[in-house]
Every structure is written in C-alpha cells, then in structure tokens.
Design a protein around this motif. Structure first.
Motif: not given
Length: 385
Positions: A268-285
C-alpha cells in the motif's frame, strides 16, 4: 524545494479585543508604515504573548491538543485548539475572513495547493518565520513556513521476505499483478490528490517514462497527456484497491499469513507512521525504499498566521514553540513526521532522518497543485466514479 511563486501578504500586528471566538470584529486597516514585520527578541515576544493571555489555533492534526497543553503549562497562556479536516479548515478560515469574523490566530494545516491559492493569495493567511529560527530552518522550508514534513511510502508485507520485491512503480500497473496496490481515495484527502497532481509535471513525467522503459524494456506509448497521467490511468485500470483510511490499508497489508498465497506480497501507499503497527498490532510492514523513480511522497504541515489574529504575539510564540524539541514531541514521539528544525531528534530505532527520505519522495509544491489539481481530479473522475 522550489519556492512557491506567490506573493505573501505581510501585515502589522495589532491588538484586537474580542469576547469569544467567532464574534464579528473588523480589523483596523494597517498603515503604510505598519507593513514592515516587527522584530522582537524572544523575551519581548514572551512578554507580549503573556499580556494577551490566549491563543486560538485551527489544526488538521489531533496532536495539536498535546502541544497546546505543554505550551500552556510552560507559558501560562490559554490555548483554544480545534482539530479539523483539511477541507473544513480551509473553508472555515476563508468564510470567517470574508465575513470579517475573528477566529483563529494561526493555523497548522496541510494541503499546500489550497492553502496557497485559497488562503494566502487572497491575504487571509500570511507567512511568519520566527527570527530565532531563520538560520536554523532550511530556506526551502521557510516560504511558506513548513513546521513538519510527513511521508507516505510504499509499504509491503515483509513476512518471510528478506529483500523487498518492489523496485519499480510500473509493477503496480503490470497486468500480471492486478489488484496489487492499495491507496486512499484522493478525493477524501487533499494531499493524495496533490501527489497525483505533482507526478504530472514535466520533471516527474519524464522520470516515470524512463521507469516504464526500465521495467518493460520499451518506450512508453502515450494515450494521455504524459507519462504521469499514463501511470495514473494504468494503476486504476489494473484494479487499484481504493481505501478510505490509511489505518485500514495498513492493517489489510500487514496481516500475517498472506504471502504464501500470492506472487507478490500485499502493498500500500500510506503514511509511514503506520509502520509502528508492526509492533503494536503484530503486523508485517516494511517500506520499499529502492523504488524507481520514487518510493512515495511527502507533504507538510504549514504554520501560518491569520491576518485578523486577535492574539498575534501568542500565535507567534506558539509557532516558535512548535520548532522546539518539546513542541515537536507530540509528533516526534512517533515515526513518519520530521521537524523543519533539523536539530530535533527522530525515533532512530524505527525511522530514518528526513535527509534520507527526501531524495526518494515526490515533494508537494503548492503553486503547481493549485494550478493543475482540478485538471487531474477531472481525469480521475472517470476511474473513481
């Protein structure tokens, strides 16, 4: 960044007595001598700001509330802040100015095209750079004054992947990879429309044409005005997934367990700040930073004075405060937002300095966006609606 070709109205600062935000109060006409910006020391500015006792700010970011709280605690000045969507803020400031209603003292706003064309050119807003920061903030970020830069980048699901499989923006237009890219509806967020507008300029359309040849091994054959328009057309015709929220897109991209079922991982093309979800939501980003010819785009939050400000000194002090480490903290505590004051730190464990990002990104230029965005939006209408 090329300086925006606009004439900024510099007006004098004068006290205006109001009883509440939104009351009608016509500002006195400035004299010819008052057209020169008054230069105060920091201590003089603090003294006058405290005498006003209040400041009103409209912002397109909810984090303004935290900055307001710490500003009030430091200076004892009341802050009345409103968090508005970008189009709401622009319309509110314009309507209040036209009706001679005293509202905000300054704004912290995005969407450079509309800010320049609809609020600065008519003289409703004007540029102010704190004297203490003129030798600190890069010249390219002073006119109009950029407080923070925010990046939106191609981010993919990196579960089980050591190296990014994304290297060229034309992958998203390749018929082999339909429904690959996710991107928020540009009609729902002005900065996304500005990005698509910017890639139609001469500089980026040439680079996009070169990237086409690099990917497909042949020259692009145009069916539109230039290669920028051609890429926009191609990604929409290749079933671009149009989202309504960067948060939702990040979650859809980052859910684990998807990659084994696909030729290429979700992106996706979206704000880089959402990369924090890799830790806070256990996502792969993870960001795809080695893209040809760009890895995404960036836009800015502009701190601009309102011509009819009732509390101009407090507004100037708050603008100055936003460039301090403490004032930047509500944004700097996360990744993906970068202060125009290069001395303010970033989250080095999860981010890169803006100097690393900037050469990889399409920059937003207000004058070009204002002049050409309507044309691009008209072009988009045939694909979105």
């Amino acid at each position: 960044m090329r300086k925006l070709l606009v004439f900024l109205l510099i007006v004098s600062l004068f006290p205006v007595t109001v009883f509440a935000t939104g009351t009608k109060e016509a500002a006195p006409a400035p004299s010819a001598a008052a057209a020169v910006e008054e230069v105060l020391t920091h201590d003089e500015l603090v003294s006058r700001a405290k005498a006003e006792g209040k400041v009103v700010v409209y912002a397109t970011t909810s984090r303004i509330a935290k900055a307001a709280e710490s500003f009030s605690k430091l200076y004892g000045i009341e802050v009345e802040s409103s968090n508005l969507k970008d189009f709401e803020l622009i319309e509110k400031v314009a309507k209040e100015a036209q009706a001679k209603v005293v509202g905000a003292d300054f704004v912290l706003a995005q969407d450079a095209g509309r800010l320049v064309g609809e609020l600065m050119e008519p003289g409703y807003l004007y540029n102010y750079v704190p004297p203490t920061l003129k030798d600190v903030i890069p010249q390219s970020m002073q006119n109009p004054l950029q407080a923070f830069a925010i990046n939106k980048v191609f981010i993919y699901n990196d579960e089980g992947i050591d190296k990014s499989p994304y290297y060229n923006i034309w992958q998203f237009a390749d018929p082999k990879y339909k429904s690959l890219l996710q991107f928020k509806n540009p009609f729902q967020e002005g900065v996304n429309a500005n990005f698509l507008t910017m890639i139609t300029n001469e500089y980026w359309s040439k680079k996009i044409a070169d990237a086409y040849k690099s990917y497909f091994g042949k020259d692009i054959v145009l069916t539109t005005k230039n290669a920028g328009y051609e890429w926009i057309k191609a990604i929409y015709e290749n079933d671009l997934i149009v989202g309504t929220s960067d948060t939702t897109i990040a979650e859809n991209v980052g859910i684990k367990g998807q990659n084994a079922k696909r030729d290429l991982p979700p992106v996706g093309l979206f704000v880089f700040s959402k990369a924090r979800y890799a830790t806070s939501k256990n996502l792969a980003l993870k960001p795809a930073m080695d893209m040809e010819p760009f890895a995404g785009f960036y836009y800015s939050l502009y701190a601009l004075m309102v011509k009819s400000a009732a509390h101009p000194y407090a507004a100037k002090l708050f603008i100055e405060y936003l460039f301090t480490e403490e004032g930047f903290a509500p944004w700097g505590s996360d990744c993906g937002t970068y202060s125009a004051n290069p001395n303010n730190p970033i989250q080095e464990d999860i981010d890169y300095p803006f100097a690393v990002w900037k050469p990889l990104l399409v920059e937003e230029e207000g004058s070009y966006c204002f002049d050409h965005r309507a044309e691009v939006e008209e072009f988009l209408n045939q694909y979105i609606y």
